[in-house]
Structures are given as structure tokens and as C-alpha cells.
Scaffold this motif. Structure first.
Motif, mmCIF file in Angstrom:
data_model
loop_
_atom_site.group_PDB
_atom_site.id
_atom_site.type_symbol
_atom_site.label_atom_id
_atom_site.label_comp_id
_atom_site.label_asym_id
_atom_site.label_seq_id
_atom_site.Cartn_x
_atom_site.Cartn_y
_atom_site.Cartn_z
ATOM 1 N N GLU A 1 87.089 135.939 4.928
ATOM 2 C CA GLU A 1 87.442 134.518 5.074
ATOM 3 C C GLU A 1 86.388 133.833 5.950
ATOM 4 N N LEU A 2 85.921 132.688 5.463
ATOM 5 C CA LEU A 2 84.957 131.924 6.250
ATOM 6 C C LEU A 2 85.613 131.382 7.502
ATOM 7 N N LYS A 3 84.922 131.528 8.629
ATOM 8 C CA LYS A 3 85.509 131.069 9.868
ATOM 9 C C LYS A 3 84.410 130.547 10.778
ATOM 10 N N VAL A 4 84.658 129.378 11.347
ATOM 11 C CA VAL A 4 83.769 128.814 12.351
ATOM 12 C C VAL A 4 84.601 128.610 13.601
ATOM 13 N N GLU A 5 84.194 129.242 14.671
ATOM 14 C CA GLU A 5 84.960 129.169 15.914
ATOM 15 C C GLU A 5 84.138 128.495 16.996
ATOM 16 N N GLN A 6 84.720 127.474 17.578
ATOM 17 C CA GLN A 6 84.064 126.764 18.670
ATOM 18 C C GLN A 6 84.813 127.047 19.967
ATOM 19 N N ASN A 7 84.065 127.138 21.021
ATOM 20 C CA ASN A 7 84.700 127.175 22.336
ATOM 21 C C ASN A 7 83.786 126.573 23.384
ATOM 22 N N PRO A 8 84.407 125.867 24.318
ATOM 23 C CA PRO A 8 85.850 125.649 24.408
ATOM 24 C C PRO A 8 86.320 124.597 23.410
ATOM 25 N N LEU A 9 87.632 124.476 23.228
ATOM 26 C CA LEU A 9 88.169 123.423 22.375
ATOM 27 C C LEU A 9 88.325 122.114 23.150
ATOM 28 N N PHE A 10 88.521 122.250 24.452
ATOM 29 C CA PHE A 10 88.634 121.067 25.309
ATOM 30 C C PHE A 10 87.749 121.274 26.520
ATOM 31 N N LEU A 11 87.069 120.225 26.916
ATOM 32 C CA LEU A 11 86.143 120.331 28.035
ATOM 33 C C LEU A 11 86.136 119.025 28.812
ATOM 34 N N SER A 12 86.465 119.129 30.088
ATOM 35 C CA SER A 12 86.371 117.981 30.966
ATOM 36 C C SER A 12 85.282 118.282 31.988
ATOM 37 N N MET A 13 84.289 117.428 32.052
ATOM 38 C CA MET A 13 83.190 117.688 32.966
ATOM 39 C C MET A 13 82.794 116.428 33.708
ATOM 40 N N GLN A 14 82.219 116.624 34.867
ATOM 41 C CA GLN A 14 81.797 115.497 35.682
ATOM 42 C C GLN A 14 80.449 114.981 35.225
ATOM 43 N N GLU A 15 80.251 113.708 35.413
ATOM 44 C CA GLU A 15 78.935 113.140 35.139
ATOM 45 C C GLU A 15 77.882 113.884 35.952
ATOM 46 N N GLY A 16 76.744 114.078 35.345
ATOM 47 C CA GLY A 16 75.637 114.727 36.019
ATOM 48 C C GLY A 16 75.593 116.237 35.881
ATOM 49 N N LYS A 17 76.683 116.830 35.407
ATOM 50 C CA LYS A 17 76.742 118.295 35.265
ATOM 51 C C LYS A 17 76.189 118.730 33.913
ATOM 52 N N ASN A 18 75.893 120.031 33.822
ATOM 53 C CA ASN A 18 75.419 120.647 32.580
ATOM 54 C C ASN A 18 76.509 121.545 32.016
ATOM 55 N N TYR A 19 76.510 121.665 30.692
ATOM 56 C CA TYR A 19 77.478 122.580 30.084
ATOM 57 C C TYR A 19 77.017 122.939 28.677
ATOM 58 N N THR A 20 77.561 124.049 28.160
ATOM 59 C CA THR A 20 77.207 124.517 26.823
ATOM 60 C C THR A 20 78.461 124.720 25.986
ATOM 61 N N ILE A 21 78.401 124.233 24.749
ATOM 62 C CA ILE A 21 79.453 124.470 23.756
ATOM 63 C C ILE A 21 78.944 125.542 22.798
ATOM 64 N N TYR A 22 79.819 126.502 22.474
ATOM 65 C CA TYR A 22 79.422 127.626 21.638
ATOM 66 C C TYR A 22 80.068 127.528 20.256
ATOM 67 N N CYS A 23 79.315 127.953 19.263
ATOM 68 C CA CYS A 23 79.798 127.923 17.884
ATOM 69 C C CYS A 23 79.450 129.250 17.213
ATOM 70 N N ASN A 24 80.461 130.038 16.899
ATOM 71 C CA ASN A 24 80.265 131.282 16.164
ATOM 72 C C ASN A 24 80.671 131.062 14.717
ATOM 73 N N TYR A 25 79.859 131.545 13.775
ATOM 74 C CA TYR A 25 80.189 131.354 12.375
ATOM 75 C C TYR A 25 80.109 132.676 11.647
ATOM 76 N N SER A 26 80.650 132.671 10.432
ATOM 77 C CA SER A 26 80.919 133.958 9.796
ATOM 78 C C SER A 26 79.973 134.342 8.675
ATOM 79 N N THR A 27 79.253 133.373 8.117
ATOM 80 C CA THR A 27 78.447 133.710 6.947
ATOM 81 C C THR A 27 77.041 134.138 7.361
#
Lengths: 109, 113
Positions: A1-27
Motif C-alpha cells: 500500500e502506498l503511504k506517505v507519512e509526515q511528522n510532525p503533524l502539528f508544529l508550533s514554533m516561535q518566530e526566529g527558530k529553525n525546524y525540520t518537517i520530515y516526509c517518508n514515502y513508500s515507493t
């Protein structure tokens, strides 16, 4: 089954900060897409990553692709309020785009 | 240069009715795809049209059908509406070059009562 998973699903961050969103996929696809969606609006294309090791940057956003790990990242540098939105990654499945559930980002002062 | 346009913007129907949604692709694009986006979810692929033929279909029942016209515009038809069909319906257009980005229209918000 094709699946794309993102994390986090919700993210609250302060202005000026850095962050990374991850995306895992299956194909074994070597293409990965990132879109942005503001509340009640349609999807806006951010990046198309076409090969292993691809890196693209636009303003405070940088996306990368590792096809061997089937992982894409969306890095946010020095966040500002205007970046608050939902971010989707999508893999191609034939002619279709198969989307993750999205990451809802809220940037606060 | 007009982007992807869709009509209507909003629609309210009752269970069992039929609905037709319309899409005009971005100028120069020859491929149209339709997606359904439920609240809080990512878009789900319904089907794609190219050269007036459906060439790929997602996991949607036959109640969902479509058409592409010679000018590349497209329609999505949904018969026998169910409450669960309430969603944002997005049209996306692209060039037929495989890797091309799909550009999305503003969507039609359908509410089934």
C-alpha cells in the motif's frame, strides 16, 4: 500500500527558530513534491525534487530528497508568522500524486 | 495568464442528487487531474484525463465520473451523492511530461445534506 507519512503533524514554533518537517514515502519514485495550503485555500506548489540528493531553497524554506532512505525534509530557517500554513509532501504514483496528511505549522511571536 | 479555474466555488446538495463540477486548466496545460480533500486530510486522487481519456483512476467508486473536452477543460460528475462526499474538490492541471508540477485550482466546496 502506498503511504506517505509526515511528522510532525502539528508544529508550533516561535518566530526566529529553525525546524525540520520530515516526509517518508513508500515507493521507489525519484520525485517528491512539496505544497503549501493556507486555511480555506487551495494548494500552492513549493518545490519539485527530481533526483536523489536534490536540494532546493526558496526564502526561508529548503527542501531535500534522499531516495535511498525514501525521505524528504523541509527545513524552516528563522521562522516568521507568514509561514503559518499546512505543508504537504506528495510522491508520484504513476500520474497521480499521493499526499501525506500534512503538517500544520503555527509560528508565534 | 489565468491559472486553474473552477466553478462553482460552493455547492449544497442533498443525498441522492447528482452534481457536476467544472475546471479550466492553466493556459497551455493539456492534462487535468481531480482530487478530493476531506477536512483535515491530504488530497486524494480521483482520476486524471489526457487527450479526452481517463488514463489513471484512484480508489473511487463508479459514481465518480469525468470528461475532458477538446479545449482541455474538464468536468467531474458525482451521482447518488452520499453524506461522505462532502469535501473540497480540487482540480489540478499540468503538462504531459511526467515529472511536471500539478497546479491546483481554488477548489469547489461541496456540502451534502
Amino acid at each position: 500500500e502506498l503511504k506517505v507519512e509526515q511528522n510532525p503533524l502539528f508544529l508550533s514554533m516561535q518566530e526566529g527558530k529553525n525546524y525540520t518537517i520530515y516526509c517518508n514515502y513508500s515507493t521507489t519514485s525519484d520525485r517528491l513534491y512539496w505544497y503549501r495550503q493556507d486555511p480555506g485555500k487551495s494548494l500552492e506548489s513549493l518545490f519539485v525534487l527530481l533526483s536523489n540528493g536534490a536540494v532546493k531553497q526558496e526564502g526561508r524554506l529548503m527542501a531535500s530528497l534522499d531516495t535511498k532512505a525514501r525521505l524528504s525534509t523541509l527545513h524552516i530557517t528563522a521562522a516568521v508568522h507568514d509561514l503559518s500554513a499546512t505543508y504537504f509532501c506528495a510522491e508520484n504514483s504513476g500520474y497521480a500524486l499521493n499526499f501525506g496528511k500534512g503538517t500544520s505549522l503555527l509560528v508565534t511571536p | 495568464d489565468a491559472g486553474v479555474t473552477q466553478s462553482p466555488t460552493h455547492l449544497i446538495k442533498t443525498r441522492g442528487q447528482q452534481v457536476t463540477l467544472r475546471c479550466s486548466p492553466k493556459s497551455g496545460h493539456d492534462t487535468v487531474s481531480w482530487y478530493q480533500q476531506a477536512l483535515g486530510q491530504g488530497p486524494q486522487f480521483i482520476f486524471q484525463y489526457y487527450e479526452e481519456e481517463e488514463r489513471q483512476r484512484g480508489n473511487f467508486p463508479d459514481r465518480f465520473s469525468g470528461h475532458q473536452f477538446p479545449n482541455y477543460s474538464s468536468e467531474l460528475n458525482v451521482n447518488a451523492l452520499l453524506l461522505g462526499d462532502s469535501a473540497l474538490y480540487l482540480c489540478a492541471s499540468s503538462f504531459d511530461r511526467g515529472w511536471e508540477t500539478q497546479y491546483f485550482g481554488p477548489g469547489t466546496r461541496l456540502l451534502v445534506l
